[in-house]
Design an enzyme around this catalytic site. Structure first.
Site, PDB file in Angstrom:
ATOM      1  N   ASP A 161      25.716 -54.092   3.260  1.00 34.48           N
ATOM      2  CA  ASP A 161      25.544 -55.079   4.327  1.00 34.48           C
ATOM      3  C   ASP A 161      25.393 -56.503   3.784  1.00 34.48           C
ATOM      4  O   ASP A 161      25.249 -56.718   2.581  1.00 34.48           O
ATOM      5  CB  ASP A 161      24.331 -54.708   5.195  1.00 34.48           C
ATOM      6  CG  ASP A 161      23.122 -54.275   4.354  1.00 34.48           C
ATOM      7  OD1 ASP A 161      23.072 -54.612   3.157  1.00 34.48           O
ATOM      8  OD2 ASP A 161      22.241 -53.591   4.898  1.00 34.48           O
ATOM      9  N   ASP A 214      11.482 -48.287  10.146  1.00 34.83           N
ATOM     10  CA  ASP A 214      11.848 -47.590  11.392  1.00 34.83           C
ATOM     11  C   ASP A 214      12.968 -46.576  11.162  1.00 34.83           C
ATOM     12  O   ASP A 214      13.529 -46.039  12.110  1.00 34.83           O
ATOM     13  CB  ASP A 214      12.294 -48.609  12.451  1.00 34.83           C
ATOM     14  CG  ASP A 214      13.429 -49.485  11.936  1.00 34.83           C
ATOM     15  OD1 ASP A 214      13.901 -49.266  10.782  1.00 34.83           O
ATOM     16  OD2 ASP A 214      13.860 -50.387  12.669  1.00 34.83           O
ATOM     17  N   HIS A 238      15.907 -47.243   9.566  1.00 35.03           N
ATOM     18  CA  HIS A 238      17.292 -47.742   9.489  1.00 35.03           C
ATOM     19  C   HIS A 238      17.859 -47.627   8.078  1.00 35.03           C
ATOM     20  O   HIS A 238      17.130 -47.684   7.090  1.00 35.03           O
ATOM     21  CB  HIS A 238      17.432 -49.163  10.063  1.00 35.03           C
ATOM     22  CG  HIS A 238      16.877 -50.268   9.224  1.00 35.03           C
ATOM     23  ND1 HIS A 238      15.725 -50.951   9.527  1.00 35.03           N
ATOM     24  CD2 HIS A 238      17.354 -50.844   8.088  1.00 35.03           C
ATOM     25  CE1 HIS A 238      15.506 -51.881   8.622  1.00 35.03           C
ATOM     26  NE2 HIS A 238      16.480 -51.844   7.728  1.00 35.03           N
ATOM     27  N   GLU A 270      20.374 -50.379  12.879  1.00 28.20           N
ATOM     28  CA  GLU A 270      19.080 -50.349  13.551  1.00 28.20           C
ATOM     29  C   GLU A 270      18.978 -49.144  14.477  1.00 28.20           C
ATOM     30  O   GLU A 270      19.970 -48.461  14.739  1.00 28.20           O
ATOM     31  CB  GLU A 270      18.900 -51.649  14.351  1.00 28.20           C
ATOM     32  CG  GLU A 270      18.878 -52.906  13.494  1.00 28.20           C
ATOM     33  CD  GLU A 270      17.552 -53.108  12.752  1.00 28.20           C
ATOM     34  OE1 GLU A 270      16.887 -52.118  12.393  1.00 28.20           O
ATOM     35  OE2 GLU A 270      17.195 -54.273  12.526  1.00 28.20           O
TER      36      GLU A 270
HETATM   37  C1  GLP Z   1      17.015 -53.965   4.543  1.00 29.21           C
HETATM   38  C2  GLP Z   1      18.312 -53.432   3.942  1.00 29.21           C
HETATM   39  C3  GLP Z   1      18.252 -51.910   3.773  1.00 29.21           C
HETATM   40  C4  GLP Z   1      16.968 -51.541   3.048  1.00 29.21           C
HETATM   41  C5  GLP Z   1      15.778 -51.966   3.873  1.00 29.21           C
HETATM   42  C6  GLP Z   1      14.448 -51.594   3.230  1.00 29.21           C
HETATM   43  O1  GLP Z   1      16.959 -53.796   5.906  1.00 29.21           O
HETATM   44  N1  GLP Z   1      19.442 -53.765   4.745  1.00 29.21           N
HETATM   45  O2  GLP Z   1      19.381 -51.490   3.039  1.00 29.21           O
HETATM   46  O3  GLP Z   1      16.928 -50.156   2.835  1.00 29.21           O
HETATM   47  O4  GLP Z   1      15.837 -53.388   3.980  1.00 29.21           O
HETATM   48  O5  GLP Z   1      14.090 -52.566   2.282  1.00 29.21           O
HETATM   49  P1  GLP Z   1      12.997 -52.394   1.167  1.00 29.21           P
HETATM   50  O6  GLP Z   1      13.603 -51.551   0.116  1.00 29.21           O
HETATM   51  O7  GLP Z   1      12.749 -53.792   0.695  1.00 29.21           O
HETATM   52  O8  GLP Z   1      11.817 -51.773   1.803  1.00 29.21           O
END
Ligand code: GLP
Length: 261
Positions: free
Chosen positions: A68, A137, A139, A144
Site C-alpha cells: 500500500d 482492528d 486490517h 479496513e
Molecule cells: C498500517 C499498514 C499495515 C500494517 C499496520 C500495522 O496500517 N498499512 O500494513 O500492518 O499499519 O502497523 P504496525 O506494524 O506499526 O502496528
C-alpha cells in the site's frame, strides 16, 4: 515437503518470532533467486528487514510489490511508504530499483494505476510470499473493516482508528492522509504463501479474532483462514488471547525434523 495449512508459531519475543520469519524468506530466496515478495510497512516488519539485511542475501533477481501507499504523498515524503521501504530495506540490499514496485500515491489516475499494479503482479507470475502485519482492528494492507473479501488493488478511505494508530509516524493525527491505495484482500489471497507477523499485546484481540474467530470482513485478516498456506509468527503478547495457544506451542515443539524451519 511443503506444508499447506495455517501454522501458528508463538515465540517468547518479537526477535525470536522475527528470526523464524527471516529464515522462511531466506530459504525462499535461496531456493528461488527470482522470487516475488509482497512486502509490508509499519513498525512490525522493521526487525525483519534489519535481519534480512544482516543475512546478506542475494536480491539481484528478486521482485517486490508493496501492499500500500498513502494518496497524496510523493515518493520523497518522509512518511511515504516509498521512503520507508528504501530507508529500511532496499538501500541496504542489492535489489535493482526497477524490481521494486510500490503503488504511486501521486498518480493522476488512481483506477488505471491500480489496474496496472494488478497486471504487473500477474505478469511476473504472482507473489510467492506476502509479508503482512495486522492493524489493531484486524486490517491487512489498508483493507479496513468491511472491505470486500474479494477486493483488488484500489483506493480506500482510512478509518479514524487507523489514522489515530498511524498518527505517531506523522507527529499529529491531522497530518495522516485520509486516502490510500492498497492491494485488495483478493490480491493478498492470491499470494502462494502469506506470512503474518504480530508482536505486542495491543494486537492480541485482532490476532485471536483472525485465527480463531469467524471469517468476517469485520476482521479482514480472518480471511487468511481460507488461504491454503499461512504462517503466523507471533510474540507471546500478541498470542495471549488465543484459546488454543498451548496446542500451537506443542505442535511447533513436536515438529518432525523434515518440517523444521
Ligand atoms: C498500517 C499498514 C499495515 C500494517 C499496520 C500495522 O496500517 N498499512 O500494513 O500492518 O499499519 O502497523 P504496525 O506494524 O506499526 O502496528
Amino acid at each position: 515437503m511443503d506444508i499447506f495449512d495455517m501454522e501458528i508459531i508463538i515465540q517468547p519475543t518479537a526477535e525470536a518470532a522475527t528470526s523464524i520469519a527471516a529464515r522462511i524468506i531466506a530459504c525462499l530466496l535461496r531456493e528461488k533467486p527470482n522470487a516475488v515478495l509482497g512486502l509490508a510497512t509499519g513498525s512490525t516488519p522493521l526487525l525483519l528487514y534489519r535481519e534480512l539485511i544482516a543475512m546478506k542475501l542475494d536480491w539481484r533477481k528478486v521482485t517486490t510489490f508493496n501492499l500500500d501507499e498513502y494518496v497524496g504523498l510523493d515518493a520523497a515524503h518522509p512518511q511515504s511508504y516509498h521512503s520507508f521501504m528504501w530507508e529500511n530495506l532496499f538501500w541496504h540490499v542489492n535489489i535493482p530499483a526497477k524490481n521494486v514496485n510500490i503503488p504511486n500515491g501521486m498518480t493522476k489516475n488512481i483506477p488505471a494505476c491500480c489496474e496496472s499494479y494488478e497486471r504487473k503482479i500477474l505478469a511476473v507470475g504472482g507473489i510467492d510470499l506476502q509479508v503482512l502485519g495486522i492493524g489493531t482492528d484486524g486490517h491487512i494492507g489498508f483493507n479496513e473493516q468491511t472491505s470486500s473479501l474479494a477486493s483488488r488493488t484500489r483506493i480506500k478511505t482510512l478509518t479514524p482508528r487507523t489514522r489515530k494508530d498511524n498518527a505517531r509516524f506523522f507527529g499529529s493525527e491531522a497530518k495522516v492522509p485520509h486516502h490510500v491505495i492498497t492491494m485488495g484482500i483478493g490480491t493478498i489471497l492470491d499470494a502462494r504463501h502469506c506470512l503474518l507477523l504480530a508482536f505486542g499485546k495491543q494486537k492480541a484481540r485482532a490476532i485471536a479474532e483472525a485465527v480463531e474467530g469467524p471469517v468476517t470482513s469485520m476482521n479482514p485478516a480472518s480471511v487468511l483462514q481460507l488461504h491454503p498456506k499461512v504462517t503466523v509468527c507471533l510474540a507471546a503478547g500478541a498470542a495471549s488471547k488465543l484459546k488454543l495457544r498451548d496446542y500451537y506451542r506443542w505442535v511447533f515443539d513436536q515438529k518432525p525434523d523434515w518440517q523444521k524451519i
